[in-house]
Structures are given as C-alpha cells and as structure tokens.
Design an enzyme around this catalytic site. Structure first.
Site, short mmCIF file in Angstrom:
data_model
loop_
_atom_site.label_atom_id
_atom_site.label_comp_id
_atom_site.label_asym_id
_atom_site.label_seq_id
_atom_site.Cartn_x
_atom_site.Cartn_y
_atom_site.Cartn_z
CE LYS A 1 13.82 127.99 -9.46
NZ LYS A 1 14.96 127.90 -8.67
CB CYS B 1 -9.78 124.17 5.65
SG CYS B 1 -9.98 122.40 6.19
CE1 TYR B 2 -7.50 124.81 13.83
CE2 TYR B 2 -7.30 127.15 13.39
CZ TYR B 2 -7.16 125.92 14.40
OH TYR B 2 -6.98 126.29 15.63
CG HIS C 1 -8.26 122.83 0.93
ND1 HIS C 1 -7.54 123.55 1.66
CD2 HIS C 1 -8.97 121.91 1.78
CE1 HIS C 1 -7.41 123.13 2.80
NE2 HIS C 1 -8.39 121.98 3.03
CG ASP D 1 16.57 130.94 -7.96
OD1 ASP D 1 15.58 130.87 -8.72
OD2 ASP D 1 16.77 130.28 -6.97
CD GLU E 1 -6.13 125.89 -0.53
OE1 GLU E 1 -7.17 126.53 -0.82
OE2 GLU E 1 -5.99 125.32 0.48
N GLY F 1 -5.06 124.39 8.63
CA GLY F 1 -4.02 123.76 9.53
C GLY F 1 -4.40 122.56 10.07
N1 ATP Z 1 29.04 128.14 -8.86
C1 ATP Z 1 28.59 129.10 -8.42
N2 ATP Z 1 29.29 130.70 -8.43
C2 ATP Z 1 28.87 131.60 -8.03
N3 ATP Z 1 27.72 131.76 -7.33
C3 ATP Z 1 27.09 130.51 -6.93
C4 ATP Z 1 27.37 129.14 -7.57
N4 ATP Z 1 26.56 128.32 -7.12
C5 ATP Z 1 25.58 128.99 -6.29
N5 ATP Z 1 25.81 130.19 -6.29
C6 ATP Z 1 25.25 131.39 -5.51
O1 ATP Z 1 24.38 130.61 -4.41
C7 ATP Z 1 22.96 130.87 -4.86
C8 ATP Z 1 21.97 129.89 -4.33
O2 ATP Z 1 22.08 128.87 -5.46
P1 ATP Z 1 20.87 128.07 -5.76
O3 ATP Z 1 21.36 126.94 -6.52
O4 ATP Z 1 19.74 128.16 -4.52
O5 ATP Z 1 20.28 129.23 -6.92
P2 ATP Z 1 20.63 129.60 -8.41
O6 ATP Z 1 21.63 128.44 -8.75
O7 ATP Z 1 20.74 130.73 -8.70
O8 ATP Z 1 19.17 128.76 -9.15
P3 ATP Z 1 18.56 127.26 -9.42
O9 ATP Z 1 17.97 127.08 -8.08
O10 ATP Z 1 17.77 127.41 -10.28
O11 ATP Z 1 19.71 126.36 -9.32
C9 ATP Z 1 22.90 131.41 -6.19
O12 ATP Z 1 21.67 132.39 -6.50
C10 ATP Z 1 24.41 132.25 -6.33
O13 ATP Z 1 24.31 133.51 -6.02
N1 GLN Z 2 -7.17 121.00 6.45
C1 GLN Z 2 -7.64 121.59 7.48
O1 GLN Z 2 -7.23 122.91 7.51
C2 GLN Z 2 -8.25 120.87 8.36
C3 GLN Z 2 -8.73 121.72 9.75
C4 GLN Z 2 -9.06 120.79 10.65
N2 GLN Z 2 -7.71 120.31 11.44
C5 GLN Z 2 -9.89 119.71 10.47
O2 GLN Z 2 -9.42 118.46 10.38
O3 GLN Z 2 -11.10 119.88 10.11
#
Ligand code: ATP
Ligand code: GLN
Ligand code: XMP
Ligand code: MG
Length: 525
Positions: free
Chosen positions: A381, A86-87, A181, A239, A183, A59
């Site tokens: 994702k 870290c934090y 870190h 999605d 991660e 943090g």
């Molecule tokens: N042209 C469309 N027709 C029907 N539903 C849509 C359309 N565009 C978006 N949506 C709806 O909105 C939601 C959010 O869109 P978003 O672009 O975030 O996701 P995605 O299109 O499924 O995936 P990606 O992020 O890969 O484009 C979709 O999951 C879908 O349900």
């Molecule tokens: N990346 C962090 O978690 C930093 C922790 C704290 N803020 C520091 O500077 O030490």
C-alpha cells in the site's frame, strides 16, 4: 526500457512470522524488489527465481522440535548471500552443523547487544560505545530458543549476557544470522543492517523507485493489452484510483472506468469521483446508478457473510452489463495489491481461517469472459501511494483512508435500508470532517461510523427522543492486519458526539469503540 527493475531481487522465505511482510517492505524501501514465498518453496522454483540474496525470516515453531520447518538445501548452494533472522538464523545454524537449544522462557523486547568480532556485515554500524570500549547495538528481540554452537566457518558477531550468539557470520560465504529483528523500528540500526546486506553484500542496485516502477508498469500494460479495450471498476479508493491514473497514462482512450453507485457510499463520494477523474483528468468514467439494484437484493439480508456475497455478485453483474454496452471489452482491470495476493495464497493453502470474505478476492466467476490486468499486484500500500503521487494524483486522494467495497453495507448491523444508510452517511461525514479540522485525519489510519440498530432514549431540548445509536471507530495501523484503537482526545470526541446528536434527528446516542485488532476486526461485520 532502460533497465529491468526486477533483475536485482531478493527472495524472502517465510516461516510464519508476523514480521515477514515488514521485512519485505524494508527491502522495497531500500529500493530492491523482493518476493515472499513459503519456506517449502520448490527447489527448482528457487533456482529459477535467481535471487541475488536470500533472507530466511522468523517463525513461531522451534527448530528443536521434530518435523519443524527447514530451509530448502539449495538456499545454501546458490553461492549468494543468506541472512537468517531469528528462526531463520536458528535453522541456518542447525542445517549447517551448529546447534540450537530450546527454552520455554522468552526474551521479548529491547536488548543491548555487544558487538564482538569483525565482519563485512556489521562493521561500522553501532549505536554507542560502552565505557570498556565495546561497541553496542540497541535491538529488539522475540525468541525463546538460541544458537549455542556455531556451524563450521562461522564466528560470533554479537552477544548479550543471556544470548551468547546474538549474531553470527561467515564472511567467506556471506552467510549471516541475527537473533534480533532488524526489520522492526525498535532496532535502531535495522535499516542500515539490512541495507548493508542487500546493497553491499548481495550487490543489488536500488532500481525499485517510484519513477522506475511507473515506467515498468506502463510498458508491461502496453505489451499485455495491445490495442484492446479495458474496463476498470473505479471506487475512488486509493488502489483503483492509482490503477486508473496508470492505465490512463499507458493506454489513454482504450480505458473506460465504471464507477458503481451502490447506494452504500460515503456522502458526496460519487460527485467527487466524477469531478476528479472525468472532469479534471479526462478519464472516461461511466457512472452506473445501481442503488435500487443493490438495495433490493439486500432486502431481508442480515448475515454479514451473506451481505458480502450479495454485494460482490451484484458488482460483477453491473460490470458485466456495462461491458456488454461498451462491446468488445477484452480486459478487466483490478486494483489487487501484494497483501491481497499473499493473504489469498494463505487462504488457499488452508493455513489461514476465513475471517471475512473480502468482496474482490476470489469473488470472480469461473466462466468470466475477461482477462485480468492487475498492475499493482506486486506493490504494498505505501508503494501504491508513492506511485499515485508520482502519477500526479493529489495528496488528499492518495492518503485517504481505505473504504471497503461493500461500503456502508457492512457498517449497518442489520438489514440494509436506505433510511439507515442516509443517517450513517451523515454521521460518518461529521466524524471525518471534524477529524480533518482537528488535524487528526492523517494521524489515524482508518476512521468511520457504524450504525447500530438499537433504540435508546435521549432528551434534546426538553423533548424525549427514542432513536438509533452510532458507534465511532478509529484505528492506528500499518498493515491493517493488526490495529490499535486510536486514543482520540476526549474533547474531540465530545465535539463529534454533540454534532451528530444535534444535527441528525435519527440519532440519540454516540459511543466510541475501544477494541483493538485482534481480537476485534476493524470493521464491525
Ligand atoms: N463503488 C465501486 N465502483 C466500482 N468499483 C468498485 C467500487 N468499490 C470497489 N470497487 C472495486 O473493488 C476493488 C477493491 O476495493 P478496495 O476497497 O479494496 O480498493 P480501493 O477502493 O481501490 O482502495 P481502498 O482500499 O483505498 O479503498 C477496487 O479496486 C475497485 O476495482
Ligand atoms: N521470532 C522467532 O522467529 C522465534 C523463533 C523461535 N520460535 C524462538 O522462539 O526462538
Ligand atoms: O475492499 C474491501 N472489501 C471487503 O469486503 C472488506 N472488508 C474489510 N475491508 C477492509 O480491510 C481492512 C481490514 O478489515 P477487517 O479488520 O475488518 O478485516 C479494513 O481497512 C477494512 O475496511 C474490506 N475491504
Ligand atoms: Mg475501497
């Protein structure tokens, strides 16, 4: 079901670090379910969550400041392993009786730590052995403060010349802290360190695999939906396509998808979606031709937020109309994924600014008659993509670049007109086609063209041309929260530029966007 894949779970408490989502993704990669919650999570909720282990993340604040965040005391009373990063390590030290020293100076970047002292946490994990026989780890640091006094029961596990306590541990209670870190990929043994903590010390089983997630999601959807009808907005994006495949497998004919052609889609998108789902997979898909409706509502609208709102509202209206035609639809399915949930939680607590309103988050009307089905709510994702492959969707569909719901509407930096959309669609298509040809498509995370409502003079075949400008945008990113503009080869950009200007008579000039996020966003509006 053979097993509960949520039974072995890790709780991650967030203190506001940029890397918290990355920790969660690593834990999932190791095969264990986890959730991120704010550091001030309710004590009763923590008990109820029943984690097999807890990670206190990093943090921006300083433990040495009055009123800075602390972990809820219950974290240290549940008799489960705790890892502070870290934090998280600093607050663990402060809360258990050690001491932390503040500093204005930051240690940022690569560091080599010496491993000192034996522990069940780090033993057997090392990068190199120095001449004096000391074992080393190559790690990545980003801190100013440091722990200068250990709490009772702890010993030093690693140190650097500038940071004497770079890792600490209490094997009896399985409490550990690392100043670096694990991660981030720059910490070479990071994944092994996290695996050691999660699999061996917390004793989690790696049940969170694509096959298990699919099996679990199918059972959950069946239990929720029974024999009712479900409507899904299918965009052809990753999605909603994965939701379609999942629901088709779970409830077959009870699912109807609505694909809305809003006139703001990419070239041939509609045909591709219909071919893939309706023709090949046997999913019921209704194609709602709503181009007129969307374009007429957008007439005269130039403000980006206003456009997003008009588009969002019109989507819901079209879904409503289609549901009414189908009769007794009880559920609306959505492709909401875990980052949407985390980010809208941030927006709710007022901690984050609204930069732009994503059309599908918080856009649903209060009095909506549907109940929601959101089988991807817990997934990142990259997990959604693995599930897509597990469900048999083709690689090209699963690894396509994301495309925003408002589509070309937010890539035309003016009032949306069909003639602009047609030009943009063709320019975008050329760019993507060339990226694929040059084997660069999968090396960028998202790429597209933007229509600039500016006229510029050019000369094509001895004739003067006074036409529009197209900007190309390509970025590399993992989480879409930050992004670097893609360093595409000049020759490649030249080919794309030539093709766009030669093939599209309404364009006289092409530019390439070299802004990163932040400070720019990925989309232009
Ligand atoms: N042209 C469309 N027709 C029907 N539903 C849509 C359309 N565009 C978006 N949506 C709806 O909105 C939601 C959010 O869109 P978003 O672009 O975030 O996701 P995605 O299109 O499924 O995936 P990606 O992020 O890969 O484009 C979709 O999951 C879908 O349900
Ligand atoms: N990346 C962090 O978690 C930093 C922790 C704290 N803020 C520091 O500077 O030490
Ligand atoms: O479904 C969506 N509805 C929207 O309203 C929307 N706005 C941006 N995006 C996508 O989100 C990612 C980050 O974009 P920004 O850097 O422009 O915020 C990028 O992948 C953008 O394409 C959207 N997706
Ligand atoms: Mg999309």
């Amino acid at each position: 079901m053979s097993h509960d894949i949520h039974a072995h779970r890790i709780l991650i408490l967030d203190f506001g670090s940029q890397y918290t989502q990355l920790i969660a993704r690593r834990v999932r990669e190791i095969g264990v379910y986890c959730e991120i919650h704010a550091w001030d999570m309710d004590e009763a909720a923590i008990r109820e969550f029943a984690p097999k282990g807890i990670i206190l993340a990093g943090g921006p604040e300083s433990v040495t400041e009055n009123g800075s965040p602390r972990a809820p005391q219950v974290v240290f009373e549940l008799a489960v392993p705790v890892l502070g990063i870290c934090y998280g390590m600093q607050t663990m030290a402060a809360q258990l009786g050690g001491a932390v020293q503040g500093s204005e100076e930051r240690e940022f970047g690569y560091a080599r730590v010496d491993l000192v002292g034996k522990s069940s946490f780090l033993d057997g994990i090392e990068d190199a052995v120095a001449d004096d026989g000391v074992l080393n780890l190559d790690v990545w640091m980003s801190h100013g403060d440091k722990v200068i006094e250990l709490p009772d029961g702890f010993k030093v596990l690693a140190s650097t010349p500038s940071c004497a306590i770079a890792a600490m541990g209490d094997d009896a209670r399985h409490f550990y802290g690392v100043q670096f870190h694990p991660e981030v990929t720059h910490t070479k043994q990071g994944l092994r360190i996290l695996s050691r903590f999660i699999l061996e010390l917390c004793g989690c089983e790696a049940l969170w695999t694509p096959a298990n997630i699919v099996e679990d999601a199918i059972a959950t959807v069946r239990a929720q939906v029974g024999d009712a009808k479900v409507l899904l907005g299918l965009s052809g994006g990753v999605d909603s396509s994965v939701v379609a495949a999942l629901l088709h497998r779970a409830i077959g004919d009870q699912l109807t998808c609505v694909f809305v052609d809003n006139g703001l889609l990419r070239l041939h998108e509609g045909e591709q979606v219909m071919a893939m789902f309706a023709e090949n997979m046997g999913v019921k898909v209704i194609r709602a031709n709503a181009e007129e409706k969307f374009l007429s509502r957008l007439l005269g609208v130039t403000d980006p937020e206003a456009k997003r709102k008009v588009i969002g509202r019109t989507f819901i209206e079209v879904f409503d109309e289609e549901a009414t035609k189908l009769q007794d639809v009880r559920f609306l399915a959505q492709g909401t994924i875990y980052p949407d949930v985390i980010e809208s939680a941030g927006a709710k607590t007022g901690k984050a600014h609204v930069i732009k309103s994503h059309h599908n988050v918080g856009g649903l009307p209060e009095d909506m008659a549907f109940e929601l089905v959101e089988p991807l709510r817990e997934l990142f994702k990259d997990e959604v993509r693995k599930i897509g492959l597990e469900l048999g969707l083709p690689y090209d569909m699963v690894y396509r670049h994301p495309f925003p719901g408002p589509g070309l509407g937010v890539r035309i930096l003016a009032e949306v007109r069909k003639e602009y959309a047609d030009i943009l669609r063709r320019a975008d298509h050329i760019f993507i086609e060339e990226l694929r040809k040059a084997d660069l498509y999968h090396k960028t995370s998202q790429a597209f063209a933007v229509f600039l409502p500016v006229r510029s003079v050019g000369v094509v075949g001895d004739a003067r041309r006074y036409e529009w400008v197209i900007a190309l945008r390509a970025v590399e990113t993992i989480d879409f929260m930050t992004a670097r503009w893609a360093h595409l080869p000049y020759e490649f950009l030249e080919t794309v530029s030539n093709r766009i200007i030669n093939e599209i008579s309404g364009v006289s000039r092409v530019t390439y966007d070299i802004s990163s996020k932040p400070p720019a966003t990925i989309e232009w509006e």
